[in-house]
Design an enzyme around this catalytic site. Structure first.
Site, PDB file in Angstrom:
ATOM      1  N   SER A 127       0.827  -1.210   0.000  1.00 34.89           N
ATOM      2  CA  SER A 127       0.000   0.000   0.000  1.00 34.89           C
ATOM      3  C   SER A 127       0.858   1.256   0.000  1.00 34.89           C
ATOM      4  CB  SER A 127      -0.864  -0.008   1.259  1.00 34.89           C
ATOM      5  OG  SER A 127      -1.436   1.258   1.476  1.00 34.89           O
ATOM      6  N   TYR A 151      -2.261  -0.275  10.246  1.00 36.38           N
ATOM      7  CA  TYR A 151      -2.477  -0.902   8.934  1.00 36.38           C
ATOM      8  C   TYR A 151      -1.230  -0.745   8.059  1.00 36.38           C
ATOM      9  CZ  TYR A 151      -3.760  -1.023   4.013  1.00 36.38           C
ATOM     10  OH  TYR A 151      -3.756  -1.271   2.661  1.00 36.38           O
ATOM     11  N   LYS A 155       1.744  -3.546   6.550  1.00 40.13           N
ATOM     12  CA  LYS A 155       2.150  -3.718   5.140  1.00 40.13           C
ATOM     13  C   LYS A 155       3.672  -3.590   5.013  1.00 40.13           C
ATOM     14  CE  LYS A 155      -1.708  -4.700   3.237  1.00 40.13           C
ATOM     15  NZ  LYS A 155      -1.892  -5.990   2.564  1.00 40.13           N
TER      16      LYS A 155
END
Ligand code: UFG
Length: 356
Positions: A127, A151, A155
């Site tokens: 991402s 989050y 990643k």
């Protein structure tokens, strides 16, 4: 023999479009999905859209190594695309352990099972959020990374694990794709983004306002250092993201080890520009009001999309108008998402191996 690609999270928004793209190009496709954030009905839509069945579809959590291993035993997997993960920034702040468990733990489980079955080729879903608050845009793959929420940290942690794995297992060939903001839908209107509950992301929220499911959009801040004060993002059509994955699979053998690429268009669009474009595409103005900034948001994230263009001779082709038009078509034809009736009558809606 056609190549078999195992797609984790294949019933999700990006996963489902990628499955259609792979099927359309002759790949055998096996889906693994636990459906915590996707509908099993998307599997029928994949088959219907592609006009070809999936080679298999399994309700399996990627952290369940035994169940995952059985899928690898049942199919001659040549490559894996790993989408299965939690992806809501706000939720990750409330549930960081869950995010690490699923996103990092799931990736480790998958790598272990791939290793056991001698599968060495992987496309990993990363991402642009790994860049965090960017000092300058556009962002190249060498721009500093500075995640601002759990989050994004998960990643980046996965990328680091993949780097170590590739450094020590020389057969591994891994491409990590850092997507910017995937939006839009399949032009047929059969597949699209169907978030559970209140959408976290801008485009599905705008679409639900336009279709009358929500009263108005809250625009999170108009005092950013951007031309109109609202947040600027690099929106990329989900069909381009899907195509990018199919091209990535074809380029896995270019080089051993881990390679990281941005997947964006290089064009920035503000919240208000997107609202205006959607109003035009749908013929329905989108009422909005300006509210406070959303915690954790950054002013601007735009890709330098040059690296994939050089490496694969590939570029995105769909503009903001196409993104809004296709998102609107899906929303209009499926006002209640996959829970409603399929938009077109006739023809079987099932195909491939039943999910189970
Ligand atoms: N926005 C609003 N109102 C909304 C929703 C969003 O004004 O109701 C604004 C945001 O403030 C931001 C822009 O719209 O300026 C885009 O927001 P999104 O939530 O659609 O997407 P993000 O840029 O926050 O995307 C982030 C990560 C992605 C990740 C995604 C998943 O950058 O990598 O969250 O939630 F995939």
């Amino acid at each position: 023999m056609p190549e078999t690609v195992l797609v984790t999270g294949g019933a999700g928004f990006i996963g489902s479009h990628t499955c259609v793209e792979l099927l359309a190009h002759g790949y055998e496709v096996v889906v693994v999905d636990n459906h915590v954030n996707s509908s099993p009905r998307a599997l029928d839509r994949i088959t219907k859209t592609a006009g070809r069945p999936l080679a298999g579809a399994y309700r399996v959590d990627v952290r369940d190594r035994r169940a995952l291993s059985e899928v690898f035993t049942a199919h001659p997997v040549d490559a894996v695309i790993h989408f299965a993960a939690h992806k809501a920034v706000g939720e990750s702040v409330a549930l960081p352990v869950e995010y690490y468990d699923t996103n990092v733990g799931g990736t480790c489980a998958l790598l272990a099972v791939m290793h056991d079955h001698d599968v060495h080729r992987l496309v990993f879903s990363s991402s642009c959020s790994v860049y965090g608050e960017a000092p300058t845009v556009p962002l190249t793959e060498r721009s500093p990374v500075a995640p601002t929420n759990p989050y994004a940290h998960t990643k980046l942690a996965c990328e680091r694990i993949l780097r170590d794995v590739c450094d020590h297992l020389p057969d591994m060939k891994v491409l990590a794709l850092r997507y910017f903001n995937p939006v839009g839908a399949h032009p047929s209107g059969l597949l699209g983004e169907d978030p559970r509950g209140v959408p976290n992301n801008l485009m599905p929220y705008v679409a639900q306002v336009a279709v009358g499911r929500r009263e108005r959009l809250d625009v999170f801040g108009d005092d950013y250092p951007t031309p109109d004060g609202t947040g600027v993002r690099d929106y990329i059509h989900v069909m381009d993201v899907a195509e990018g994955h199919r091209v990535a699979v074809a380029h896995l053998d270019d080089q051993a080890g881990l390679r990281v690429f941005n997947l964006g268009t290089g064009t920035g669009t503000s919240v208000l520009q997107l609202v205006a474009a959607f109003g035009e595409a749908s013929g329905r103005p989108v009422p909005y009001r300006i509210v406070e900034r959303r915690p954790g948001d950054v002013a601007e994230l735009v890709a330098d999309a040059g690296a994939v263009a050089v490496a694969w001779d590939w570029r995105t082709t769909r503009d903001l108008t196409a993104m809004c038009r296709d998102a609107w078509r899906f929303q209009e034809l499926n006002p209640d998402g996959y829970a409603g009736r399929p938009p077109r009558a006739g023809g079987p809606t099932t195909g491939g191996t039943p999910c189970g």
